[in-house]
Design an enzyme around this catalytic site. Structure first.
Site, PDB file in Angstrom:
ATOM      1  N   GLY A  67      -4.939   8.108   5.603  1.00  0.00           N
ATOM      2  CA  GLY A  67      -4.004   9.095   6.155  1.00  0.00           C
ATOM      3  C   GLY A  67      -2.855   9.352   5.196  1.00  0.00           C
ATOM      4  O   GLY A  67      -2.399  10.483   5.044  1.00  0.00           O
ATOM      5  N   LYS A 103       0.823  -1.200   0.000  1.00  0.00           N
ATOM      6  CA  LYS A 103       0.000   0.000   0.000  1.00  0.00           C
ATOM      7  C   LYS A 103       0.873   1.274   0.000  1.00  0.00           C
ATOM      8  O   LYS A 103       0.643   2.181  -0.783  1.00  0.00           O
ATOM      9  CB  LYS A 103      -0.904  -0.056   1.253  1.00  0.00           C
ATOM     10  CG  LYS A 103      -2.000   0.959   1.295  1.00  0.00           C
ATOM     11  CD  LYS A 103      -3.144   0.468   2.149  1.00  0.00           C
ATOM     12  CE  LYS A 103      -2.916   0.599   3.645  1.00  0.00           C
ATOM     13  NZ  LYS A 103      -3.047   1.984   4.144  1.00  0.00           N
ATOM     14  N   SER A 104       1.880   1.318   0.856  1.00  0.00           N
ATOM     15  CA  SER A 104       2.737   2.517   0.938  1.00  0.00           C
ATOM     16  C   SER A 104       3.455   2.762  -0.386  1.00  0.00           C
ATOM     17  O   SER A 104       3.547   3.899  -0.862  1.00  0.00           O
ATOM     18  CB  SER A 104       3.789   2.341   2.030  1.00  0.00           C
ATOM     19  OG  SER A 104       3.184   2.359   3.284  1.00  0.00           O
ATOM     20  N   ARG A 155       2.883   5.936  -3.447  1.00  0.00           N
ATOM     21  CA  ARG A 155       4.022   6.720  -3.947  1.00  0.00           C
ATOM     22  C   ARG A 155       4.222   6.496  -5.443  1.00  0.00           C
ATOM     23  O   ARG A 155       4.543   7.436  -6.177  1.00  0.00           O
ATOM     24  CB  ARG A 155       5.279   6.356  -3.144  1.00  0.00           C
ATOM     25  CG  ARG A 155       5.212   6.950  -1.716  1.00  0.00           C
ATOM     26  CD  ARG A 155       6.145   6.226  -0.776  1.00  0.00           C
ATOM     27  NE  ARG A 155       6.230   6.851   0.540  1.00  0.00           N
ATOM     28  CZ  ARG A 155       5.390   6.605   1.558  1.00  0.00           C
ATOM     29  NH1 ARG A 155       4.367   5.759   1.417  1.00  0.00           N
ATOM     30  NH2 ARG A 155       5.554   7.205   2.728  1.00  0.00           N
ATOM     31  N   ASP A 165       2.251  -0.842  12.042  1.00  0.00           N
ATOM     32  CA  ASP A 165       1.007  -1.365  11.452  1.00  0.00           C
ATOM     33  C   ASP A 165       0.781  -2.838  11.785  1.00  0.00           C
ATOM     34  O   ASP A 165      -0.320  -3.366  11.586  1.00  0.00           O
ATOM     35  CB  ASP A 165       1.029  -1.188   9.924  1.00  0.00           C
ATOM     36  CG  ASP A 165       0.928   0.281   9.514  1.00  0.00           C
ATOM     37  OD1 ASP A 165       0.540   1.115  10.350  1.00  0.00           O
ATOM     38  OD2 ASP A 165       1.239   0.584   8.350  1.00  0.00           O
TER      39      ASP A 165
HETATM   40  C1  S3P Z   1       2.694   5.076   6.116  1.00  0.00           C
HETATM   41  C2  S3P Z   1       3.316   5.435   7.275  1.00  0.00           C
HETATM   42  C3  S3P Z   1       2.858   5.019   8.613  1.00  0.00           C
HETATM   43  C4  S3P Z   1       1.896   3.847   8.542  1.00  0.00           C
HETATM   44  C5  S3P Z   1       0.862   4.033   7.485  1.00  0.00           C
HETATM   45  C6  S3P Z   1       1.512   4.209   6.113  1.00  0.00           C
HETATM   46  C7  S3P Z   1       3.254   5.556   4.827  1.00  0.00           C
HETATM   47  O1  S3P Z   1       2.200   6.097   9.251  1.00  0.00           O
HETATM   48  O2  S3P Z   1       1.289   3.642   9.794  1.00  0.00           O
HETATM   49  O3  S3P Z   1       0.002   2.903   7.435  1.00  0.00           O
HETATM   50  O4  S3P Z   1       2.911   4.993   3.764  1.00  0.00           O
HETATM   51  O5  S3P Z   1       4.062   6.497   4.852  1.00  0.00           O
HETATM   52  P1  S3P Z   1       3.036   7.230  10.040  1.00  0.00           P
HETATM   53  O6  S3P Z   1       4.130   7.603   9.172  1.00  0.00           O
HETATM   54  O7  S3P Z   1       2.094   8.365  10.287  1.00  0.00           O
HETATM   55  O8  S3P Z   1       3.437   6.568  11.323  1.00  0.00           O
END
Ligand code: S3P
Length: 426
Positions: A93, A21-22, A26, A313
């Protein structure tokens, strides 16, 4: 919707899971900012990633699909169009925070909103450094979404030391830095996931206590072919299930092995898990490979608080492993759990109490003691995908199974969770 799980004896076989997902967020953002065609394979099917794609589409980026690949027709860093509507980040988020770094640098104003959960998550952590860079951002009086972004003519590079270890905040600043001639620096005292710097090939300096990452217009993305390795956070649910069942073995193919994300494997191995990495490949700077997992007897260990950002996570599913491991399971130094998709400390504590286990809640973690008393339980997801999946895994292990309320939230990160489980149940 309530989802019921019956007890299972074993799992076996292999899984190819959707993209991380991350990395997917990007890959979409960097492709949109590159001038020309980028190709993304194995993009995550998560609803969160869809939210990022939808926002970029509302800013004039064109996407098509070819076989299982996504083609992105990027327009260069200043090529986005003024959106005709409020940009809705849903539950994500990462979407809201990463795009907060990008949108204030454009020549138009915009608004980012989110669902009920995202509208209660802290946004000042990201607006504050961006305002220092000259961005025009306003939040609600409580520092929540919607985030209103105005045009700014006075943008400048900054050097910013993170006070909260957050890859999302780091990434927002570094993405904003891509629009400026001068070098923007982010200083980390505790390392967080490094996909932004790896995928953009940003310069990274490390000393004994800090990591310093720089960005500037020199590093603006160019069109690329991305292969998104499978999501290690998604894989963790299946890894823990395999470890806890008897006579089980599972091969997870092409999984992300970025060291800023493999803390979960490290902790599980320290607990006695039989986990082997079979090979290593690299694509767009991201390491990946196959993970072989076998049934194991686990023992609880002291978890070092420095590793918490790396496993943040995975704490819900690690807790399930901890419940069945010898000794007591304890988490400290994880206050950030309180501001995730749900207050994950509260969510975990509430569900564990339903099992009749003793659990002590702390501001930054919890400790679990005793033995499971209540055998058939209806767990609450709290609308949080990782809580829903962690307690689904627990339900599959409990002798009388279990149920999860509001299970549909799993689509936030993994809409195919049930199909994947069915592939490996013996
Ligand atoms: C993420 C960073 C993390 C993670 C989120 C995805 C990202 O959050 O918990 O699920 O893709 O950069 P934080 O950076 O706010 O801790």
């Amino acid at each position: 919707m309530i989802q019921e799980f019956n007890h299972i004896e074993t799992v076996n076989g292999q899984l190819s899971l959707p993209g991380d997902k991350s990395i997917s967020h990007r890959a979409l953002i960097f492709s949109a900012l590159a001038k020309g065609k980028s190709i993304i394979s194995n993009l995550s099917s998560a609803q969160d990633v869809n939210s990022t794609q939808e926002i970029l589409h509302n800013c004039g980026i064109h996407f098509t699909s070819e076989q299982s690949k996504i083609l992105v027709f990027g327009k260069g860093i200043w090529g986005l169009n003024r959106p005709q509507k409020i940009l809705y980040a849903g539950n994500s988020g990462t979407t809201a925070r990463l795009l907060s770094g990008l949108l204030p640098m454009q020549k138009f104003d915009s608004v980012i909103s989110g669902d009920e959960s995202l509208s209660k998550r802290p946004m000042k952590r990201v607006s504050q450094p961006l305002i220092k860079m000259g961005a025009k951002i306003t939040l609600t009086d409580d520092n929540y979404l919607p985030l209103q972004i105005g045009k700014s003519n006075n943008l400048k590079a900054i050097s910013y030391e993170l006070d909260i270890p957050s890859a999302q905040v780091k990434s927002a600043i570094l993405i904003a830095g891509l629009f400026l001639e001068d070098e923007t620096q982010v200083i980390e005292n505790v390392d967080t996931r490094n996909h932004t710097e790896v995928m953009l090939s940003l310069p990274v300096k490390k000393n004994d206590h800090q990591t310093i990452i720089s960005s500037s217009i020199k590093y603006a993305p160019v069109p690329q072919e991305y292969f998104v390795p499978s999501d290690i956070s998604t894989a963790s649910f299946f890894i823990v299930l395999t470890l806890l069942l008897k006579n089980s073995s599972l091969l997870i193919k092409n999984c992300s092995l970025n060291p800023s994300r493999t803390g979960i494997l490290k902790v599980l191995k320290q607990m006695g898990a039989n986990i082997e990495i079979l090979n290593n490949f690299i694509s767009s700077g991201e390491v990946y490979g196959d993970i072989l997992v076998k049934s194991s007897n686990l023992v609880n260990i002291e978890i070092d608080s420095n590793i918490i950002p790396n496993i943040i996570d995975e704490i819900p599913i690690l807790t399930i492993a901890g419940i069945f491991a010898d000794g007591n399971f304890k988490i400290n130094g994880a206050k950030e759990l309180r501001v995730k998709e749900s207050d994950r400390i509260k969510s975990i504590v509430t569900n564990i109490q339903k099992l009749g286990l003793n659990i002590e809640e702390h501001e930054d973690g919890f400790s679990v003691f005793g033995n499971i008393q209540n055998k058939s339980v209806l767990f609450e997801s709290f609308g949080d995908h990782r809580i829903a999946m962690a307690f689904s895994i627990l339900s599959l292990i409990l002798e009388q199974g279990g149920k999860i309320n509001n299970f549909e939230c799993i689509k936030i990160s993994n809409p195919q969770f049930i199909e994947q489980l069915n592939q490996i149940i013996g």
